[in-house]
Design an enzyme around this catalytic site. Structure first.
Site, short mmCIF file in Angstrom:
data_model
loop_
_atom_site.label_atom_id
_atom_site.label_comp_id
_atom_site.label_asym_id
_atom_site.label_seq_id
_atom_site.Cartn_x
_atom_site.Cartn_y
_atom_site.Cartn_z
N TYR A 1 32.58 59.05 48.73
CA TYR A 1 33.45 58.01 48.15
C TYR A 1 33.97 57.09 49.26
O TYR A 1 33.81 55.87 49.22
CB TYR A 1 34.61 58.64 47.38
CG TYR A 1 35.68 57.64 47.02
CD1 TYR A 1 35.41 56.59 46.16
CD2 TYR A 1 36.97 57.73 47.57
CE1 TYR A 1 36.38 55.65 45.85
CE2 TYR A 1 37.94 56.81 47.26
CZ TYR A 1 37.64 55.76 46.40
OH TYR A 1 38.60 54.83 46.11
N GLY B 1 38.92 68.70 51.36
CA GLY B 1 38.95 67.33 51.87
C GLY B 1 40.30 66.64 51.78
O GLY B 1 40.39 65.43 51.96
N THR C 1 40.02 51.59 50.21
CA THR C 1 40.81 52.82 50.06
C THR C 1 41.20 53.43 51.41
O THR C 1 40.48 53.26 52.41
CB THR C 1 39.97 53.87 49.29
OG1 THR C 1 40.62 55.14 49.36
CG2 THR C 1 38.59 54.04 49.88
N ASP D 1 27.43 45.07 33.00
CA ASP D 1 27.40 45.82 34.25
C ASP D 1 27.05 44.90 35.41
O ASP D 1 26.21 44.00 35.27
CB ASP D 1 26.29 46.88 34.09
CG ASP D 1 26.48 48.02 35.05
OD1 ASP D 1 26.77 49.13 34.57
OD2 ASP D 1 26.33 47.81 36.27
N PHE E 1 37.07 45.75 40.83
CA PHE E 1 37.72 47.06 40.64
C PHE E 1 36.76 48.10 40.05
O PHE E 1 37.20 49.19 39.69
CB PHE E 1 38.90 46.92 39.66
CG PHE E 1 39.98 45.99 40.14
CD1 PHE E 1 40.98 46.44 40.99
CD2 PHE E 1 40.01 44.66 39.72
CE1 PHE E 1 41.98 45.59 41.42
CE2 PHE E 1 41.01 43.80 40.15
CZ PHE E 1 42.00 44.26 41.00
N GLY F 1 36.63 52.45 31.52
CA GLY F 1 37.73 51.57 31.13
C GLY F 1 37.95 51.56 29.62
O GLY F 1 37.21 52.21 28.86
#
Ligand code: UDP
Length: 325
Positions: free
Chosen positions: A141, A284, A117, A51, A73, A37
């Site tokens: 992921y 993928g 997602t 963190d 996020f 970020g």
């Protein structure tokens, strides 16, 4: 006015979320380790560099503030990298998220919004993809996100932590006021890469495969404007504050555009020449990913405002030009 913790608020989606929450008059605290970020993307509120793996920090933070909700996020998002470095993905996206949830439970914070997602669905068995579509992720992921969705179900049952998991399709576009945009390093997403080819920052854009079973042979995706995505988060928080049970929603416009259509639209919007190189398929990549977002519309009252691909690309182009100057 409520007090919200935005974890990963210095990233692409998080920074737009912080801006929207501040606009709504909420008190916002951003926690971000700045691994990907940008500090200057956090336009206001309180900022803490740290963190979510740091229990002591979370403990202190939750003692200091009484949060009405937490938005998360702070995840790694690159499919290819997750295949090469699964440990990193499971550590950050799963283990560290469980630490955050654990600390929330200890502090009695009961509302959580999770960035999930479309990758949890894997290869689609039918289009459009609704919430009940089988969850069969095909890479670490997607698996990391699906694991947390399941953890959240168990946490609601055992500890009463209520959550909304929002399954993003292709987040795109930028702040219409031009203050924020996508700044991934390296950039892997189609729209910013196409616009970098338009601005001259890159020589060209490579199309990953033209032999898919789609009308023009290139992959079809459902692009959703970042502001519409953030609106859904606000509505999801309200939904939880109203006492509703945990839920999952698919977020997309319900309309797919091919890679070629994105390039053609970018040519039209920018008026620039964009050099295209044809490359092999990327591992993928499903041929088509299009969301059925009726649930979000019906249950949350979500109404995308910037559904047109032209507008999404216009806003991203405004940001690309600003980044160059
Ligand atoms: N894509 C492409 N060239 C690029 C980057 C992406 O052809 O340089 C294609 C990719 O194969 C996919 C679509 O664009 O079909 C969207 O990819 P992106 O990485 O933006 O998002 P994803 O769908 O992987 O989440």
């Amino acid at each position: 006015m409520k007090k919200i913790l935005v974890v990963g608020g210095a990233g692409y989606i998080g920074s737009h979320m912080v801006k929207m929450l501040l606009r709504q008059g909420h008190h916002v605290v951003t926690l971000d380790n700045l691994s990907t970020g940008h500090r200057d993307a956090v336009l206001g509120g309180e900022f803490i560099e740290g963190d979510i793996a740091d229990r002591e920090l979370l403990d202190e933070l939750f003692n200091q503030h009484r949060f009405d909700g937490v938005m998360h996020f702070a995840s790694f998002i690159q499919v290819g990298e997750s295949v090469r470095e699964p440990a990193m993905y499971y550590r950050n996206n799963v283990a560290n998220t469980i630490t955050l949830l654990d600390e929330m439970v200890k502090a009695n914070i009961g509302h959580f919004i999770f960035s999930s997602t479309a990758a949890i669905f894997g290869e689609p068995v039918g289009i459009p993809i609704d919430e009940q579509h089988p969850r069969q992720p095909i890479n670490p992921y997607g698996r990391s996100k699906w694991m947390i969705e399941q953890v959240l179900e168990d946490f609601q049952r055992a500890y009463g932590l209520r959550s909304v998991s929002l399954r993003y399709f292709n987040a795109a576009g930028a702040d219409p006021e031009g203050e924020l945009g996508e700044r991934h390093e390296p950039e892997t997403h189609l729209i910013p890469l196409v616009l970098q080819a338009a601005s001259g920052r890159r020589p060209d854009i490579t199309v990953f495969g033209r032999d898919y079973d789609t009308p023009d042979g290139t992959c079809i995706r459902d692009y959703i404007h970042i502001v519409d995505l953030c609106q859904a988060h606000l509505l999801a928080l309200k939904y939880l504050w109203d006492g509703a049970p945990s839920a999952q929603f698919n977020l997309g416009n319900g309309e797919g555009f091919s890679v070629q259509q994105v390039i053609d639209t970018a040519r039209k919007v920018t008026g620039r020449n964009i050099t295209v190189v044809d490359g092999p398929r990327r591992d993928g990549d499903p041929a088509r990913l299009v969301a059925d977002s009726h649930q979000a519309r019906q249950v949350l009252g979500w109404q995308p405002e910037y559904a047109s691909l032209d507008t999404i690309i216009e806003h991203a182009w405004q940001w690309e030009q600003k980044s160059l100057s």
